[in-house]
Scaffold this active site. Structure first.
Site, PDB file in Angstrom:
ATOM      1  CG  MET C   1      34.870   7.966  53.822  1.00 42.91           C
ATOM      2  SD  MET C   1      36.076   8.295  55.073  1.00 42.91           S
ATOM      3  CE  MET C   1      37.165   6.937  54.846  1.00 42.91           C
ATOM      4  CB  CYS C   2      30.689  10.789  57.887  1.00 50.44           C
ATOM      5  SG  CYS C   2      30.678   9.006  57.897  1.00 50.44           S
TER       6      CYS C   2
END
Lengths: 227, 440, 333
Positions: C1-2
């Site tokens: 995730m980011c």
């Protein structure tokens, strides 16, 4: 009026000040400056304060609010007023997704648009949206009222329980078990009161009511497609 | 020739279409609905029984029982919380809801845990005042449904457990039949009485560890950064999930393998999704070690913990503590053979009863019917639970002492060997009599 | 995730400040992605017939001059390299196919991170603020930039696994989310001639777009097809030579926000990344709709007709205060 500069004080200090107030204290009015899209601003409040936030906020603003009146002079990120219990949360701009998620009580007013999942799993809150809502709004909505003065995206009220939906504009599609229902005088009274509390002047006659068909309350193999 | 003289081969059942499987096909054909039941995976799986400890020998020296101390205390939540949980024993009571369990059963769990110096956990449905009163240490679950969730209870809790998933149904949610939602349960959950409850499988206002991090920030702000935040995951991708839980900001990780029980879900979910508890532990510990977080973010393992040997083995593989659910219920009287007549009347037998969602439990534990629930004396049942927890602790200490340890946390994988190739591979310990660890 | 971010400067006078304006956007996303960071900056376009290559090596001391000389002689063309930390930007007027072949055969320890006429891609493991400093980006000038901060989900934290992933000439992708069918898709794309450096799901999405575009499909159409062929949760930002494109999956759980003033257009996973830009408080702010391609056209960020007749009508009919209208965007360049 007490001004709290989030930029210099930081989130912990601002929230701590608001939550640790003496219930008997006279100070009730607060203004939070430089929110800069920060998260969890003014969450967990417990006293009937008036908190104005001067700008856009990030996620979970006023989360789990009790008694306070929180006004966001800007847009709100994900989950504004999530799980709020009472009090009022007012967004002057738009709200992002999951506005009022799982909220139990109080009033959430969004003057602009709300995004997807508005009122998801709502458990008693009243939500009034001046604009439109996105897809999956009122998903698994258990109880409470959602008033939409604009349009609704896809799958409105999917898997809805006993919450009541009042919609004025177009609905892209209705979710499983959500149907149009009769607008009785009692419902009109309720809607009148909701709009009044929200300071919204939309005409009553333009709304339709939606709610649960209650066909998913007890499993029937012939309805399996709905799951 | 007379036909009686011709020898016949024996009638042969199919191993593929065995009696259980064919009965299930008939049931499905008759009802048109999948089977729903409680408890965890029932099929035989590689488990702790396939591991053995290497006791003291000429190279290692044991500790004397009683006189030479073997510590069992553990602290959960040292990373960020200002008030971590101090437990006397490395065994906690897993999350089970009021609603799935009777009020008497929840009270018994609280009493039993208290006397043993450990914690209990609420379940899907919220916190009852009785539960808070009887448990000195209470972990409050934060689930996708958010039934009964409120900030007052959040602040009354001693820790918060964010449930991402559980071993019986990682990725689960869906629709549950026949949950008997009585007036009290309905009110707590803001649902109409007597209807089928549908559960969400994802949290309503966050998806993914990057957003979970923000949600944890909110929960900490609401609770003044005092309470440890646990993240509970079902055994699925334990290596990645553990790393992500750490990166999201967890204080404690609760890892629940497929033997972990549930109040009710689809049987197909329980038996065919998720990994055995034994396979989950080493990957999770590896993730913690690579992040230099082993023993700093505590790991609690659950799913089929039954006795002190299981406790010791889980700790040896790197866990900080274990959690029991099914075993606690059995200790209190669930599936006791003394109710055999009643189990028969329900179409089952003692030891196999798992139709908890029907709420007709003769033992008075997984029921809301007052006449049945009153059969469970919370004080006596609490006493039984305390006895059981103490026995498990003593057993774990006995083993640890035999391995020369002055604290159960000093047990390590090198104290173990495996009886099967599967167990050796999953636990990453050598097959007995060899130095071979398959898969490394 | 980011965390993902993108910035396009409409006002030429601001272009010398691109790097300075972009840093706080990237840094604000650090908590979402502490593992690694990367950017694609569009600047200094080379002449027609030349190509810029973004190259990377494990060591900061790699002899890039030798590499440039080798390319020049092997391809009988000009080639020069500008090293920056572990990366280098190689500019050559040699035939691109020849250059790629030469790199693959004679410089296997060098990674080709991207190519085009204006894009330069830099990505490394480490905190975003440190990665940004390593590549001298504070003083960078240019027209637009996209960036990514990474929290690895199911693949390792490596430089190769960082975003942006190149997906064609001057095209690159950053992704927030988690795909669920990338393993089968990767196998299929390998069969169709694409190669992969990682187990990363985002790399598969980038390769999918590459494959589609190689077949002559427009970026917009490739993104629309991605809605059918990719499974999972995603918000994509695709850097292009003109600007950037944005796409969210139909379930749209991963948040994204767009903002615009007379001077710039920005996108980010969270508004706080945009809050630091000049006049952000007064910007028009809106969310990209799910299943809708926002591409860069003659007049800036444009939304293509969303799926279903209703969509366009809804976009046009959206109410709200004058400042916050979520209409179809037609923005002067």
């Amino acid at each position: 009026m007490n001004t709290l500069d989030l930029g210099t004080l930081g989130l912990r200090e601002v929230n701590r000040k608001l939550i640790s107030l003496d219930p008997g204290a006279n100070e009730r009015d607060f203004r939070i400056e430089n929110p800069m899209g920060g998260h969890a601003i003014a969450c967990g409040l417990t006293l009937p304060l008036n908190v104005a936030i001067a700008g856009h906020v990030g996620f979970y603003c006023a989360g789990m609010n009790q008694q306070a009146e929180v006004t966001i002079h800007g847009h709100a990120g994900v989950g504004v007023g999530e799980n709020m219990m009472s009090g009022t949360v007012l967004v002057k701009g738009n709200a992002s997704q999951s506005a009022g998620a799982t909220a139990h009580g109080g009033l959430l007013v969004i003057e602009g648009d709300a995004s997807s999942r508005c009122g998801i799993s709502m458990k008693g809150v009243d939500i009034v949206v001046g604009g439109s809502v996105g897809h999956m709004s009122a998903f698994m909505a258990q109880t409470g009222n959602l008033v939409i003065c604009g349009d609704a995206g896809e799958a409105l009220g999917d898997s809805i329980y006993e919450a009541r939906l009042y919609v004025r504009g177009d609905i892209e599609s209705l979710g499983a078990d959500c149907v149009e229902k009769e607008m009785t005088p009692a419902h009109l009274d309720s809607l009148t009161e909701l709009l009044q509390r929200a300071g919204n002047k939309t005409k009553l006659a333009e709304f339709r009511r939606y709610g649960s068909a209650r066909t998913l309350y007890h499993f029937d193999i012939d309805h399996a497609d709905a799951y | 020739m007379h036909t009686d003289d011709i020898p016949r081969t024996l009638p042969r059942h199919s191993a593929t279409f065995d009696a259980y499987t064919t009965s299930e096909i008939r049931r499905a054909a008759s009802t048109g609905i999948y089977e729903i039941r409680g408890a965890g995976a029932k099929r035989a799986l590689p488990h702790f029984d396939d591991l053995l400890f290497l006791g003291a020998s000429i190279s290692r020296y044991p500790l004397e029982g009683y006189r030479e101390r073997c510590g069992t205390e553990v602290t959960l939540g040292t990373r960020f919380a200002s008030k971590p949980l101090q437990l006397k024993i490395p065994i906690t009571i897993a999350g089970m809801s009021f609603g799935s369990l009777s009020g008497q059963a929840k009270e018994a769990l609280g009493r039993g845990a208290n006397a043993a110096g450990t914690s209990t956990t609420t379940g899907d449905g919220g916190m009852t005042p009785e539960e808070r009163e009887h448990s000195r240490l209470l972990v409050y679950q934060y689930l996708p449904s958010r039934y009964g969730m409120n900030p007052d209870d959040l602040r009354k809790a001693d820790a918060i457990e964010i449930v991402v998933g559980q071993g019986a149904k990682p990725g689960g949610g869906g629709m549950l039949l026949g949950q008997k939602i009585n007036a009290r349960v309905a009110k707590m959950r803001s649902l109409p009485e007597g209807i089928d409850q549908r559960s969400a499988c994802r949290h309503p206002d966050w998806t993914g560890p990057d957003d979970l991090e923000i949600k944890i920030l909110e929960l900490r702000e609401i609770t003044n950064w005092e309470k440890p935040v646990f993240i509970k995951i079902g055994g699925s991708r334990p290596y990645y999930d553990t790393a992500l839980a750490v990166k999201s900001g967890a204080d404690v990780i609760v890892l629940d393998g497929m033997q972990g029980g549930t109040a009710a879900t689809q049987n197909v979910f329980i038996e065919h999704v998720g990994q055995p508890t034994l396979a989950c532990i080493r990957p999770a510990v590896q993730a913690l070690q690579e992040l230099d977080m082993h023993r700093k973010v505590q790991l609690v393992v659950s799913g089929g913990i039954r006795n002190g040997a299981d406790v010791a083995k889980a700790l040896a593989l790197g866990a900080d503590a274990v959690s029991v659910g099914t075993a606690a219920l059995i200790a209190m009287g669930d599936n006791d053979p003394r109710f055999e007549d009643e189990y028969r009347a329900l179409g089952t037998t003692a030891g196999a009863y798992d139709a908890w969602h029907e709420g007709r439990d003769p033992a008075g534990i997984t029921t809301q019917i007052p006449e049945l629930a009153s059969r469970l004396d919370p004080v006596a049942a609490g006493r039984r639970l305390t006895n059981y927890l103490k026995v498990m602790t003593l057993e774990a200490q006995t083993i640890a002492r035999a391995c020369g340890k002055n604290h159960v946390h000093n047990l390590e994988p090198e104290d173990l060997c495996a009886l099967t190739v599967e167990a050796a591979a999953m636990a990453r310990v050598p097959l007995a009599g060899t130095s071979w660890v398959p898969g490394t | 995730m980011c965390g993902i971010v993108g910035l396009y400067l409409k006002n030429d006078a601001l272009r010398p400040e691109l790097g300075r304006l972009f840093r706080p956007m990237l840094e604000e996303m650090t908590s979402r992605g502490p593992d690694s960071a990367g950017v694609a900056i569009y600047r200094d376009p080379v002449a027609e017939g030349s190509t810029k290559y973004s190259l990377a090596h494990a060591s900061v001391d790699h002899d890039w001059q030798a590499l440039a000389d080798d390319i020049a002689s092997a391809c009988a063309a000009s080639a020069r390299a500008r090293p920056i930390d572990t990366h280098a930007v190689l500019i050559s007027d040699a035939d691109e196919v020849q250059v790629r072949a030469r790199l693959a055969e004679h410089h296997p320890d060098v990674r080709l991170v991207g190519s085009g006429r204006s894009v330069e891609i830099f990505k490394e493991t480490g905190l975003p603020k440190d990665v940004y400093s390593r590549f001298d980006l504070d003083s960078a000038e240019g027209s637009h930039m996209i960036g990514h901060t990474r929290m690895a989900t199911e693949s390792a934290v490596t430089t190769a696994g960082s975003h942006p992933f190149a997906t064609g000439a001057d095209l690159c992708l950053v992704h927030n989310g988690s795909l669920s069918n990338h393993n089968r898709l990767r196998e299929e794309l390998v069969r169709r001639g694409l190669s992969f450096q990682t187990e990363n799901d985002s790399e598969v999405a980038a390769a999918y777009l590459t494959w589609k575009i190689r077949q002559g499909v427009s970026l917009t159409r490739a993104l629309e097809d991605a809605l059918d062929d990719l499974d999972g949760f995603f918000t994509f930002c695709v850097g292009t030579s003109e600007g950037f494109a944005v796409l969210r999956d139909p379930i749209a759980c991963k948040h994204a926000v767009l903002a615009e003033t007379d001077d710039w257009v920005a996108m980010a996973t969270e508004y706080r990344a945009i809050a630091t830009l000049p006049d952000a408080e007064q910007a028009r702010i809106w969310e990209p709709r799910p299943s809708t391609v926002y591409s860069w056209g003659d007049t800036g960020l444009e939304v293509d007709a969303p799926a279903g007749a209703h969509g366009a009508a809804l976009d046009n009919a959206r109410s709200g205060t004058a400042d916050n209208r979520q209409a179809v965007t037609r923005t002067p360049h």
